[in-house]
Design a protein around this motif. Structure first.
Motif, PDB file in Angstrom:
ATOM      1  N   TYR A 183       0.858  -1.177   0.000  1.00 47.76           N
ATOM      2  CA  TYR A 183       0.000   0.000   0.000  1.00 47.76           C
ATOM      3  C   TYR A 183       0.898   1.233   0.000  1.00 47.76           C
ATOM      4  CZ  TYR A 183      -4.000  -2.832   1.440  1.00 47.76           C
ATOM      5  OH  TYR A 183      -5.011  -3.758   1.486  1.00 47.76           O
TER       6      TYR A 183
ATOM      7  N   GLN B  29       0.700   5.680   0.938  1.00 46.48           N
ATOM      8  CA  GLN B  29      -0.066   6.774   1.496  1.00 46.48           C
ATOM      9  C   GLN B  29       0.585   8.072   1.075  1.00 46.48           C
ATOM     10  OE1 GLN B  29      -0.398   6.939   5.794  1.00 46.48           O
ATOM     11  NE2 GLN B  29      -2.377   7.945   5.633  1.00 46.48           N
TER      12      GLN B  29
ATOM     13  N   HIS C 233       0.834  11.799   1.405  1.00 38.41           N
ATOM     14  CA  HIS C 233       0.635  12.995   2.211  1.00 38.41           C
ATOM     15  C   HIS C 233      -0.708  13.032   2.945  1.00 38.41           C
ATOM     16  CE1 HIS C 233       1.505  16.863   3.783  1.00 38.41           C
ATOM     17  NE2 HIS C 233       0.507  17.449   3.168  1.00 38.41           N
ATOM     18  N   SER C 234      -0.869  12.088   3.905  1.00 33.82           N
ATOM     19  CA  SER C 234      -2.020  12.102   4.803  1.00 33.82           C
ATOM     20  C   SER C 234      -3.344  11.773   4.134  1.00 33.82           C
ATOM     21  CB  SER C 234      -2.136  13.445   5.539  1.00 33.82           C
ATOM     22  OG  SER C 234      -1.009  13.650   6.325  1.00 33.82           O
ATOM     23  N   GLN C 235      -3.313  11.356   2.874  1.00 36.09           N
ATOM     24  CA  GLN C 235      -4.529  10.801   2.273  1.00 36.09           C
ATOM     25  C   GLN C 235      -4.729   9.393   2.820  1.00 36.09           C
ATOM     26  OE1 GLN C 235      -4.429  10.915  -2.003  1.00 36.09           O
ATOM     27  NE2 GLN C 235      -3.576  12.982  -2.060  1.00 36.09           N
ATOM     28  N   GLY C 236      -5.857   8.781   2.533  1.00 40.98           N
ATOM     29  CA  GLY C 236      -6.064   7.400   2.920  1.00 40.98           C
ATOM     30  C   GLY C 236      -5.114   6.489   2.162  1.00 40.98           C
ATOM     31  N   PRO C 237      -4.634   5.429   2.800  1.00 40.49           N
ATOM     32  CA  PRO C 237      -3.753   4.490   2.101  1.00 40.49           C
ATOM     33  C   PRO C 237      -4.422   3.937   0.853  1.00 40.49           C
ATOM     34  CG  PRO C 237      -3.688   4.079   4.454  1.00 40.49           C
ATOM     35  CD  PRO C 237      -4.785   5.075   4.222  1.00 40.49           C
TER      36      PRO C 237
ATOM     37  N   TYR D  96      -4.276   0.803  -1.998  1.00 46.68           N
ATOM     38  CA  TYR D  96      -3.787  -0.523  -2.350  1.00 46.68           C
ATOM     39  C   TYR D  96      -3.027  -0.460  -3.666  1.00 46.68           C
ATOM     40  CZ  TYR D  96      -4.100  -5.154  -4.527  1.00 46.68           C
ATOM     41  OH  TYR D  96      -3.822  -6.314  -5.187  1.00 46.68           O
TER      42      TYR D  96
ATOM     43  N   TYR E 206       4.007   0.959   2.269  1.00 47.53           N
ATOM     44  CA  TYR E 206       3.904  -0.051   3.320  1.00 47.53           C
ATOM     45  C   TYR E 206       3.889  -1.451   2.705  1.00 47.53           C
ATOM     46  CZ  TYR E 206       2.247   3.812   6.277  1.00 47.53           C
ATOM     47  OH  TYR E 206       2.125   4.988   6.972  1.00 47.53           O
TER      48      TYR E 206
ATOM     49  N   LEU F 204      -4.313  -6.698   9.278  1.00 49.00           N
ATOM     50  CA  LEU F 204      -3.699  -5.737   8.371  1.00 49.00           C
ATOM     51  C   LEU F 204      -2.988  -4.746   9.258  1.00 49.00           C
ATOM     52  CD1 LEU F 204      -3.509  -5.056   5.310  1.00 49.00           C
ATOM     53  CD2 LEU F 204      -5.203  -3.296   5.744  1.00 49.00           C
TER      54      LEU F 204
ATOM     55  N   PHE G 252      -0.097  -2.063   9.900  1.00 46.78           N
ATOM     56  CA  PHE G 252       0.795  -1.132   9.220  1.00 46.78           C
ATOM     57  C   PHE G 252       2.012  -0.847  10.097  1.00 46.78           C
ATOM     58  CE2 PHE G 252      -1.521   0.425   5.496  1.00 46.78           C
ATOM     59  CZ  PHE G 252      -2.777  -0.092   5.742  1.00 46.78           C
ATOM     60  N   GLY G 253       3.184  -1.040   9.531  1.00 51.69           N
ATOM     61  CA  GLY G 253       4.412  -0.648  10.206  1.00 51.69           C
ATOM     62  C   GLY G 253       4.748   0.795   9.884  1.00 51.69           C
TER      63      GLY G 253
END
Lengths: 112, 113
Positions: free
Chosen positions: A36, A38, A40-44, A46, A87, A100, A102-103
């Motif tokens: 995935y 992301q 700039h702070s948008q939703g991740p 796929y 990610y 799911l 996220f690291g």
């Protein structure tokens, strides 16, 4: 869940291929590798996933080593809009709904 | 095809106030999720709903409640907001138990003062 290790940050020149590595040495036989990003702070968003064969779609290619302990996401011709946190996640599709995790991901910066 | 829609996009609350974050998906997904993301951090799972009629706690459920209203809608409620709940909240959905990626909404940016 298998753990993943990614570099904290990477740079790539615009127009060049961006190769983002991920280590997942404890991956189980039925776990898939998902990517995935992301922006700039948008939703991740796929990107792609795979089990053991290499995969390609309109966004990227995923190369998984034969022993499945690592993989590489390839953006073939990076653009400035590909600057994002990427990610790498391993997950079993037959597992529980919570699988799911996220690291920290890799911050990819595409340079003009 | 809107995907996952979150409302509101921005909200400022005073400490102690309550509010509900709304999420709706139009992809006929069976599972829905609420995540929070603090500045410079990764996403953390608050609650999830594996299917209509079920909800379960994630990693950071304290201070939140959820309702899976129907297959399309999954709401997140803050009963008494605290400054520690200042964050960006993302809703997501997918078909669990299949090889589907998650679809995320654009987020709700919440500030508690």
């Amino acid at each position: 869940d298998a753990k993943t290790t990614q570099p904290t940050s990477m740079d790539c020149a615009e127009g060049r291929a961006a190769n983002l590595p991920c280590n997942h040495s404890t991956i189980s036989g039925n776990e898939y590798v998902y990517w995935y990003r992301q922006i700039h702070s948008q939703g991740p968003q796929y990107i792609i996933h795979g089990l053991k064969n290499n995969e390609t779609n309109e966004m990227a290619s995923l190369i998984i080593t034969e022993d499945r302990k690592s993989s590489t996401l390839i953006l073939p011709h990076a653009t400035l809009r590909d600057t994002a946190v990427y990610y790498c996640i391993v997950r079993s599709p037959s597992g529980s709904a919570r699988q799911l995790t996220f690291g920290s991901g890799t911050q990819l910066t595409v340079l003009p | 095809n809107a995907g996952v829609t979150q409302t509101p996009k921005f909200q400022v609350l005073k400490t102690g106030q309550s509010m509900t974050l709304q999420c709706a998906q139009d992809m006929n997904h069976n599972s829905m999720y609420w995540y929070r993301q603090d500045p410079g951090m990764g996403l953390r799972l608050i609650y999830y709903s594996a299917s209509e009629g079920t909800t379960d706690k994630g990693e950071v459920p304290n201070g939140y409640n959820v309702s899976r209203l129907n297959k399309r809608e999954f709401s997140l409620r803050l009963e008494s907001a605290a400054p520690s709940q200042t964050s960006v909240y993302f809703c997501a959905s997918t078909y669990v138990r299949q090889n589907y990626g998650y679809t995320f909404g654009s987020g709700t940016r919440l500030t508690v003062v």
